[in-house]
Design a protein around this motif. Sequence first.
Motif, mmCIF file in Angstrom:
data_model
loop_
_atom_site.group_PDB
_atom_site.id
_atom_site.type_symbol
_atom_site.label_atom_id
_atom_site.label_comp_id
_atom_site.label_asym_id
_atom_site.label_seq_id
_atom_site.Cartn_x
_atom_site.Cartn_y
_atom_site.Cartn_z
ATOM 1 N N SER A 77 0.849 -1.188 0.000
ATOM 2 C CA SER A 77 0.000 0.000 0.000
ATOM 3 C C SER A 77 0.886 1.240 0.000
ATOM 4 O O SER A 77 1.915 1.277 0.670
ATOM 5 C CB SER A 77 -0.884 -0.019 1.256
ATOM 6 O OG SER A 77 -1.765 1.069 1.275
ATOM 7 N N LYS A 78 0.475 2.258 -0.749
ATOM 8 C CA LYS A 78 1.219 3.519 -0.838
ATOM 9 C C LYS A 78 0.639 4.540 0.127
ATOM 10 O O LYS A 78 -0.578 4.637 0.280
ATOM 11 C CB LYS A 78 1.152 4.093 -2.261
ATOM 12 C CG LYS A 78 1.760 3.189 -3.324
ATOM 13 C CD LYS A 78 3.252 3.239 -3.269
ATOM 14 C CE LYS A 78 3.851 2.449 -4.427
ATOM 15 N NZ LYS A 78 5.295 2.516 -4.437
ATOM 16 N N VAL A 79 1.525 5.314 0.767
ATOM 17 C CA VAL A 79 1.137 6.378 1.681
ATOM 18 C C VAL A 79 1.882 7.637 1.278
ATOM 19 O O VAL A 79 3.084 7.594 1.003
ATOM 20 C CB VAL A 79 1.472 6.011 3.146
ATOM 21 C CG1 VAL A 79 1.223 7.186 4.080
ATOM 22 C CG2 VAL A 79 0.676 4.795 3.588
ATOM 23 N N SER A 80 1.168 8.756 1.231
ATOM 24 C CA SER A 80 1.777 10.064 0.963
ATOM 25 C C SER A 80 1.531 10.947 2.172
ATOM 26 O O SER A 80 0.393 11.079 2.632
ATOM 27 C CB SER A 80 1.151 10.720 -0.269
ATOM 28 O OG SER A 80 1.406 9.951 -1.410
ATOM 29 N N LEU A 81 2.596 11.561 2.693
ATOM 30 C CA LEU A 81 2.496 12.435 3.851
ATOM 31 C C LEU A 81 2.992 13.825 3.497
ATOM 32 O O LEU A 81 3.887 13.972 2.666
ATOM 33 C CB LEU A 81 3.330 11.884 5.016
ATOM 34 C CG LEU A 81 3.007 10.465 5.479
ATOM 35 C CD1 LEU A 81 3.977 10.041 6.567
ATOM 36 C CD2 LEU A 81 1.569 10.370 5.953
ATOM 37 N N ALA A 82 2.416 14.821 4.149
ATOM 38 C CA ALA A 82 2.838 16.211 3.941
ATOM 39 C C ALA A 82 2.942 16.903 5.293
ATOM 40 O O ALA A 82 2.084 16.711 6.154
ATOM 41 C CB ALA A 82 1.843 16.946 3.048
ATOM 42 N N MET A 83 3.997 17.696 5.447
ATOM 43 C CA MET A 83 4.180 18.462 6.674
ATOM 44 C C MET A 83 3.820 19.909 6.416
ATOM 45 O O MET A 83 4.361 20.542 5.504
ATOM 46 C CB MET A 83 5.622 18.357 7.172
ATOM 47 C CG MET A 83 5.835 19.045 8.511
ATOM 48 S SD MET A 83 7.457 18.737 9.228
ATOM 49 C CE MET A 83 7.387 16.976 9.507
ATOM 50 N N GLY A 84 2.887 20.435 7.214
ATOM 51 C CA GLY A 84 2.485 21.830 7.089
ATOM 52 C C GLY A 84 3.530 22.754 7.692
ATOM 53 O O GLY A 84 4.431 22.320 8.411
ATOM 54 N N ALA A 85 3.395 24.030 7.410
ATOM 55 C CA ALA A 85 4.323 25.036 7.923
ATOM 56 C C ALA A 85 4.332 25.061 9.453
ATOM 57 O O ALA A 85 5.344 25.388 10.068
ATOM 58 C CB ALA A 85 3.958 26.415 7.378
ATOM 59 N N ASP A 86 3.210 24.675 10.062
ATOM 60 C CA ASP A 86 3.124 24.665 11.524
ATOM 61 C C ASP A 86 3.615 23.351 12.132
ATOM 62 O O ASP A 86 3.533 23.148 13.342
ATOM 63 C CB ASP A 86 1.689 24.936 11.969
ATOM 64 C CG ASP A 86 0.709 23.885 11.449
ATOM 65 O OD1 ASP A 86 1.114 22.992 10.674
ATOM 66 O OD2 ASP A 86 -0.479 23.960 11.830
ATOM 67 N N GLY A 87 4.115 22.426 11.295
ATOM 68 C CA GLY A 87 4.659 21.164 11.783
ATOM 69 C C GLY A 87 3.669 20.030 11.854
ATOM 70 O O GLY A 87 4.034 18.903 12.169
ATOM 71 N N THR A 88 2.384 20.291 11.548
ATOM 72 C CA THR A 88 1.396 19.215 11.548
ATOM 73 C C THR A 88 1.614 18.340 10.315
ATOM 74 O O THR A 88 2.028 18.815 9.261
ATOM 75 C CB THR A 88 -0.045 19.743 11.554
ATOM 76 O OG1 THR A 88 -0.239 20.553 10.389
ATOM 77 C CG2 THR A 88 -0.325 20.550 12.806
ATOM 78 N N VAL A 89 1.334 17.054 10.481
ATOM 79 C CA VAL A 89 1.513 16.102 9.380
ATOM 80 C C VAL A 89 0.177 15.447 9.077
ATOM 81 O O VAL A 89 -0.544 15.012 9.984
ATOM 82 C CB VAL A 89 2.569 15.038 9.733
ATOM 83 C CG1 VAL A 89 2.709 14.019 8.614
ATOM 84 C CG2 VAL A 89 3.922 15.691 10.020
ATOM 85 N N SER A 90 -0.160 15.397 7.797
ATOM 86 C CA SER A 90 -1.371 14.716 7.334
ATOM 87 C C SER A 90 -0.986 13.941 6.087
ATOM 88 O O SER A 90 0.117 14.076 5.568
ATOM 89 C CB SER A 90 -2.482 15.719 7.036
ATOM 90 O OG SER A 90 -2.059 16.627 6.041
ATOM 91 N N GLY A 91 -1.908 13.120 5.605
ATOM 92 C CA GLY A 91 -1.572 12.340 4.424
ATOM 93 C C GLY A 91 -2.750 11.590 3.853
ATOM 94 O O GLY A 91 -3.899 11.799 4.246
ATOM 95 N N LYS A 92 -2.416 10.681 2.930
ATOM 96 C CA LYS A 92 -3.421 9.858 2.253
ATOM 97 C C LYS A 92 -2.888 8.449 2.112
ATOM 98 O O LYS A 92 -1.706 8.251 1.858
ATOM 99 C CB LYS A 92 -3.743 10.417 0.873
ATOM 100 C CG LYS A 92 -4.584 11.693 0.914
ATOM 101 C CD LYS A 92 -5.164 11.994 -0.437
ATOM 102 C CE LYS A 92 -6.342 11.146 -0.656
ATOM 103 N NZ LYS A 92 -7.607 11.733 -0.932
ATOM 104 N N ARG A 93 -3.798 7.516 2.267
ATOM 105 C CA ARG A 93 -3.550 6.107 1.938
ATOM 106 C C ARG A 93 -4.773 5.654 1.178
ATOM 107 O O ARG A 93 -5.844 5.490 1.755
ATOM 108 C CB ARG A 93 -3.356 5.280 3.203
ATOM 109 C CG ARG A 93 -3.159 3.813 2.908
ATOM 110 C CD ARG A 93 -2.974 3.001 4.165
ATOM 111 N NE ARG A 93 -2.898 1.596 3.839
ATOM 112 C CZ ARG A 93 -3.158 0.621 4.678
ATOM 113 N NH1 ARG A 93 -3.485 0.901 5.933
ATOM 114 N NH2 ARG A 93 -3.080 -0.631 4.294
#
Length: 134
Positions: free
Chosen positions: A107-123
């Motif tokens: 399974s592929k996961v993509s994560l992104a870090m916001g300017a405020d340091g929060t991390v979210s993503g998609k699977r």
Amino acid sequence: QFSNTWSIEINFIRRTFLSLALISQIASAQGQAGFDGSWTVTWEGKRAILEAKLLVSGDSGTWKTSSHEKNNPCAGKEVPIRVDERTSDALRLTLRFSEIIPGCNDSKVSLAMGADGTVSGKRGAAELKLARDK
């Protein structure tokens, strides 16, 4: 005079190269440190909020979903991850279920870090929320 000019140019080139190499290493280290560590991942399942533990260390790590499903032998197993791409604000990785249980799909996961340091993503279609473990 030619020898002196040549020496100055070589020193300038050497310093420029070393500076660029240092900047590159610092940027790479910052990108790794940003995502490296232990995370709790949550997302909405069909019937409940699901959770997994993600450990990222360099180009590898592990993923373990907390839930176990009778009809899904792939769920709830700790699986290795492979980091496919990393920048200072994005991480793309593969959950390698196929290495643990024959017949399970990676399974592929993509994560992104916001300017405020929060991390979210998609699977897949799932929206992931990540919280760094303390």
